[in-house]
Design a protein around this motif. Structure first.
Motif, PDB file in Angstrom:
ATOM      1  N   THR A 283       2.720  -9.929 -11.096  1.00  0.00           N
ATOM      2  CA  THR A 283       2.100  -9.841 -12.416  1.00  0.00           C
ATOM      3  C   THR A 283       3.111  -9.263 -13.392  1.00  0.00           C
ATOM      4  N   VAL A 284       3.184  -9.878 -14.575  1.00  0.00           N
ATOM      5  CA  VAL A 284       4.034  -9.400 -15.655  1.00  0.00           C
ATOM      6  C   VAL A 284       3.159  -9.168 -16.869  1.00  0.00           C
ATOM      7  N   VAL A 285       3.319  -8.020 -17.518  1.00  0.00           N
ATOM      8  CA  VAL A 285       2.558  -7.686 -18.719  1.00  0.00           C
ATOM      9  C   VAL A 285       3.548  -7.445 -19.857  1.00  0.00           C
ATOM     10  N   ASN A 286       3.518  -8.321 -20.859  1.00  0.00           N
ATOM     11  CA  ASN A 286       4.352  -8.165 -22.042  1.00  0.00           C
ATOM     12  C   ASN A 286       3.513  -7.583 -23.159  1.00  0.00           C
ATOM     13  N   THR A 287       3.875  -6.394 -23.641  1.00  0.00           N
ATOM     14  CA  THR A 287       3.146  -5.730 -24.708  1.00  0.00           C
ATOM     15  C   THR A 287       4.079  -5.531 -25.897  1.00  0.00           C
ATOM     16  N   SER A 288       3.654  -6.031 -27.046  1.00  0.00           N
ATOM     17  CA  SER A 288       4.507  -5.933 -28.224  1.00  0.00           C
ATOM     18  C   SER A 288       4.770  -4.470 -28.568  1.00  0.00           C
ATOM     19  N   GLY A 289       6.041  -4.165 -28.777  1.00  0.00           N
ATOM     20  CA  GLY A 289       6.422  -2.810 -29.144  1.00  0.00           C
ATOM     21  C   GLY A 289       6.496  -1.844 -27.987  1.00  0.00           C
ATOM     22  N   ALA A 290       6.142  -2.294 -26.785  1.00  0.00           N
ATOM     23  CA  ALA A 290       6.130  -1.380 -25.634  1.00  0.00           C
ATOM     24  C   ALA A 290       6.903  -1.916 -24.441  1.00  0.00           C
ATOM     25  N   GLY A 291       7.423  -3.130 -24.548  1.00  0.00           N
ATOM     26  CA  GLY A 291       8.217  -3.676 -23.460  1.00  0.00           C
ATOM     27  C   GLY A 291       7.397  -4.407 -22.417  1.00  0.00           C
ATOM     28  N   ARG A 292       7.932  -4.450 -21.214  1.00  0.00           N
ATOM     29  CA  ARG A 292       7.358  -5.270 -20.135  1.00  0.00           C
ATOM     30  C   ARG A 292       7.075  -4.428 -18.901  1.00  0.00           C
ATOM     31  N   ASP A 293       5.854  -4.561 -18.372  1.00  0.00           N
ATOM     32  CA  ASP A 293       5.482  -3.963 -17.094  1.00  0.00           C
ATOM     33  C   ASP A 293       5.475  -5.060 -16.037  1.00  0.00           C
ATOM     34  N   LYS A 294       5.842  -4.694 -14.814  1.00  0.00           N
ATOM     35  CA  LYS A 294       5.924  -5.688 -13.744  1.00  0.00           C
ATOM     36  C   LYS A 294       5.403  -5.118 -12.435  1.00  0.00           C
ATOM     37  N   MET A 295       4.874  -6.026 -11.624  1.00  0.00           N
ATOM     38  CA  MET A 295       4.455  -5.676 -10.268  1.00  0.00           C
ATOM     39  C   MET A 295       4.754  -6.848  -9.339  1.00  0.00           C
ATOM     40  N   LEU A 296       5.322  -6.557  -8.199  1.00  0.00           N
ATOM     41  CA  LEU A 296       5.516  -7.552  -7.145  1.00  0.00           C
ATOM     42  C   LEU A 296       4.939  -6.965  -5.870  1.00  0.00           C
ATOM     43  N   ALA A 297       3.971  -7.669  -5.266  1.00  0.00           N
ATOM     44  CA  ALA A 297       3.253  -7.119  -4.115  1.00  0.00           C
ATOM     45  C   ALA A 297       3.244  -8.117  -2.964  1.00  0.00           C
ATOM     46  N   LEU A 298       3.354  -7.582  -1.755  1.00  0.00           N
ATOM     47  CA  LEU A 298       3.242  -8.357  -0.530  1.00  0.00           C
ATOM     48  C   LEU A 298       2.070  -7.800   0.274  1.00  0.00           C
ATOM     49  N   GLY A 299       1.330  -8.690   0.929  1.00  0.00           N
ATOM     50  CA  GLY A 299       0.180  -8.250   1.695  1.00  0.00           C
ATOM     51  C   GLY A 299       0.081  -8.946   3.036  1.00  0.00           C
ATOM     52  N   ILE A 300      -0.436  -8.224   4.033  1.00  0.00           N
ATOM     53  CA  ILE A 300      -0.740  -8.783   5.345  1.00  0.00           C
ATOM     54  C   ILE A 300      -2.143  -8.324   5.719  1.00  0.00           C
ATOM     55  N   ASP A 301      -3.027  -9.260   5.979  1.00  0.00           N
ATOM     56  CA  ASP A 301      -4.401  -8.961   6.361  1.00  0.00           C
ATOM     57  C   ASP A 301      -4.660  -9.519   7.761  1.00  0.00           C
ATOM     58  N   ARG A 302      -5.373  -8.744   8.553  1.00  0.00           N
ATOM     59  CA  ARG A 302      -5.710  -9.175   9.918  1.00  0.00           C
ATOM     60  C   ARG A 302      -7.214  -9.123  10.106  1.00  0.00           C
ATOM     61  N   GLN A 303      -7.818 -10.303  10.352  1.00  0.00           N
ATOM     62  CA  GLN A 303      -9.244 -10.381  10.622  1.00  0.00           C
ATOM     63  C   GLN A 303      -9.509  -9.889  12.039  1.00  0.00           C
ATOM     64  N   ILE A 304     -10.349  -8.859  12.165  1.00  0.00           N
ATOM     65  CA  ILE A 304     -10.652  -8.294  13.477  1.00  0.00           C
ATOM     66  C   ILE A 304     -11.898  -8.941  14.064  1.00  0.00           C
ATOM     67  N   THR A 305     -12.974  -8.958  13.290  1.00  0.00           N
ATOM     68  CA  THR A 305     -14.204  -9.653  13.653  1.00  0.00           C
ATOM     69  C   THR A 305     -14.658 -10.435  12.428  1.00  0.00           C
ATOM     70  N   ASP A 306     -15.840 -11.059  12.521  1.00  0.00           N
ATOM     71  CA  ASP A 306     -16.342 -11.824  11.384  1.00  0.00           C
ATOM     72  C   ASP A 306     -16.590 -10.946  10.160  1.00  0.00           C
ATOM     73  N   ASN A 307     -16.808  -9.646  10.385  1.00  0.00           N
ATOM     74  CA  ASN A 307     -17.129  -8.779   9.252  1.00  0.00           C
ATOM     75  C   ASN A 307     -16.226  -7.553   9.153  1.00  0.00           C
ATOM     76  N   SER A 308     -15.041  -7.611   9.767  1.00  0.00           N
ATOM     77  CA  SER A 308     -14.129  -6.486   9.651  1.00  0.00           C
ATOM     78  C   SER A 308     -12.682  -6.976   9.604  1.00  0.00           C
ATOM     79  N   GLU A 309     -11.845  -6.227   8.882  1.00  0.00           N
ATOM     80  CA  GLU A 309     -10.445  -6.617   8.757  1.00  0.00           C
ATOM     81  C   GLU A 309      -9.593  -5.384   8.447  1.00  0.00           C
ATOM     82  N   ILE A 310      -8.291  -5.540   8.680  1.00  0.00           N
ATOM     83  CA  ILE A 310      -7.302  -4.525   8.338  1.00  0.00           C
ATOM     84  C   ILE A 310      -6.402  -5.116   7.249  1.00  0.00           C
ATOM     85  N   ASN A 311      -6.164  -4.358   6.180  1.00  0.00           N
ATOM     86  CA  ASN A 311      -5.330  -4.816   5.069  1.00  0.00           C
ATOM     87  C   ASN A 311      -4.114  -3.901   4.928  1.00  0.00           C
TER      88      ASN A 311
END
Length: 335
Positions: A283-311
């Motif tokens: 995600t990049v956020v350009n704000t006039s007069g304030a510059g640019r904010d940035k985020m780069l994220a990586l994720g790994i999710d593991r489904q344990i059961t039909d209703n549970s997971e680890i993120n």
């Protein structure tokens, strides 16, 4: 006191689950999600920002049919209601109502009245990964008092319209750790106590592709120098081979009631392999007069059961000229 709040929230959720099970056949449905995790800023240009937050979040929602056309709905959230400023473990927990109201069905058109979450954009909720929504979450609309209308347009399209203002009722406070009742005097766009804020969005499916466009107007609140006007457009596609992508751009003039303009650009991709999901979001956020904010994220999710997971998530932020690295891990169970 905070431990008692934690236990009270868990007991309340258990009671809700028990009553829901008994009333399921009477037109009462419920769902809930419990998340326990740790969010750590492991390095930062600002050493005071390097801390860990061991947190608990519980959300529960219900719908109860009153007649064949009228439904009551509501939702509760138990979470830390203040931002951490140092290492924290299950602290500052407060329980509050995030939604509560009535929904009326007129054919396929649904009209909702009460405390609700107007539709504007998608990335603040659907960008993939543990940290995927960290910056796009800035423009989420939640805990508003008003009215929404959702109606189908064509075979695969939906139009959503909302008029609202920021909740300033007793429901804006929390029990346990108090976040305080909102008031018009607190200021902020949309916090006007009047139904002079509007959001609309049209979405449509094209096979494995979904597209949406939207707009919103948030009136200036106390102390603001400008109304905020925003537009959003996005696209999501499932390639059918394990890969799917989402892209969204949102632009705001008078962002946050200031004289600045801000543009958010988010792009995310996910690859699913058996019980594993691998994702990347920027995600990049350009704000006039304030510059640019940035985020780069990586994720790994593991489904344990039909209703549970680890993120698991890893993110690099550059916000306000301060660079930082965050690592997060959570267990999520849904009912």
């Amino acid at each position: 006191m905070k431990k008692q709040t934690h236990l009270a929230g868990l007991c309340g959720l258990a009671m809700l689950c028990g009553h829901a099970a008994q009333a399921q056949d009477a037109g009462f449905t419920w769902e809930a999600e419990i998340e326990i995790g740790v969010d750590s800023t492991v390095s930062s240009d600002d050493p005071t920002a390097e801390f860990s937050d061991l947190y608990l979040s519980i959300e529960a929602a219900f719908e109860a049919a009153i007649t064949d056309r009228i439904t009551a709905f509501g939702g509760l959230t138990l979470e830390s209601v203040t931002d951490p400023t140092d290492d924290r473990s299950f602290d500052d927990l407060g329980l509050y109502v995030n939604e509560l109201g009535l929904r009326f069905a007129f054919g396929e058109t649904l009209v909702s009245v009460g405390k609700l979450s107007p539709v504007f954009g998608v990335a603040w909720d659907d960008a993939p990964g543990y940290y995927g929504t960290s910056l796009s979450g800035d423009y989420e609309l939640a805990e508003m008092i008003g009215l929404t209308v959702d109606t189908p347009l064509g075979a695969d399209g939906t139009l959503s319209i909302a008029v609202f203002y920021a909740d300033n009722s007793v429901l804006s406070d929390s029990i346990g750790n108090r976040r305080g009742r909102n008031s018009v005097a607190a200021g902020g766009v949309g916090n006007t106590g009047k139904l002079n804020n509007i959001a609309l969005q049209f979405s449509r499916e094209f096979g494995a592709t979904t597209a949406w466009v939207g707009a919103r107007h948030l009136a200036a609140g106390t102390g603001d120098v400008s109304d905020e006007n925003g537009v959003v457009a996005g696209l999501a596609h499932d390639f059918g081979n394990g890969w799917d992508i989402i892209g969204e751009m949102a632009h705001f003039s008078g962002a946050g009631g200031t004289a600045a303009d801000a543009t958010y650009s988010t792009l995310g991709a996910t690859y699913v392999l058996d019980q594993w999901s691998f994702s990347g979001t920027g995600t990049v956020v350009n704000t006039s007069g304030a510059g640019r904010d940035k985020m780069l994220a990586l994720g790994i999710d593991r489904q344990i059961t039909d209703n549970s997971e680890i993120n698991f998530g890893l993110a690099r932020f550059d916000v306000g000229g301060v660079k930082s690295t965050a690592v997060g891990l959570a267990a999520v169970v849904s009912f």
